[in-house]
Design a protein around this motif. Structure first.
Motif, PDB file in Angstrom:
ATOM      1  N   GLN A 231       2.204   4.254   7.194  1.00 45.78           N
ATOM      2  CA  GLN A 231       1.479   5.516   7.171  1.00 45.78           C
ATOM      3  C   GLN A 231       2.314   6.654   7.755  1.00 45.78           C
TER       4      GLN A 231
ATOM      5  N   ASN B 178       0.525   5.340   1.626  1.00 45.80           N
ATOM      6  CA  ASN B 178      -0.927   5.304   1.535  1.00 45.80           C
ATOM      7  C   ASN B 178      -1.399   3.893   1.891  1.00 45.80           C
ATOM      8  N   VAL B 179      -2.114   3.766   2.989  1.00 50.81           N
ATOM      9  CA  VAL B 179      -2.595   2.456   3.433  1.00 50.81           C
ATOM     10  C   VAL B 179      -4.100   2.297   3.225  1.00 50.81           C
ATOM     11  N   SER B 180      -4.734   3.294   2.638  1.00 49.54           N
ATOM     12  CA  SER B 180      -6.193   3.254   2.501  1.00 49.54           C
ATOM     13  C   SER B 180      -6.672   2.092   1.633  1.00 49.54           C
TER      14      SER B 180
END
Length: 140
Positions: A40, A45-47
């Motif tokens: 991150q 993008n780690v969502s």
């Protein structure tokens, strides 16, 4: 960090917790918080990984070796034995030998720590307590 007048990394309040919390979560769930945090920070993008809460099929614990004495940390014994306790994932010496020591007064003055993982809370606590009880620190 600034390079060529461009800001590339800014530290914010969004840091990982201390006391081995990311390691414990990883041991119990397999979720790599440190890896996600690093990803991150560099703009990843780690969502998608965090869409649902992780499952925790195992239990993890940390236990600390503390002491109220002051002096010089001469030597540790029992480290290898502690590492061999079933369920122990890591043993950390927090205060190096030959260091001045004024007793455990906060989280930065703990002598050592043991991390464990097991299938039940009882097994986890039993392992980590067994391991920490094997550690001895000579202070003079």
């Amino acid at each position: 960090m600034v390079k060529d007048e461009k800001i590339s990394v800014i530290e914010t309040h969004a840091r990982l917790g201390g006391d081995y919390i990311p390691e414990l979560i990883n041991m119990a769930s397999g979720l790599d918080l440190m890896g996600l945090w690093a990803q991150q920070i560099i703009g990843g993008n780690v969502s998608s990984v965090l869409v649902k809460p992780p499952e925790f099929p195992r239990y993890a614990a940390v236990w600390y070796l503390t002491d109220s004495r002051s002096g010089t940390v001469k030597q540790y014994t029992g480290v290898d034995e502690a590492r061999r306790v079933p369920g122990i994932m890591d043993v950390h010496i927090e205060i190096p030998e030959q260091s001045s020591f004024k007793g455990t007064t906060d989280s930065f003055s703990r002598l050592a720590s043991c991390l464990s993982v097991a299938d039940t809370p009882e097994e986890t606590i039993a392992a980590v307590k067994s391991a920490i009880n094997l550690l001895q620190c000579e202070i003079s």
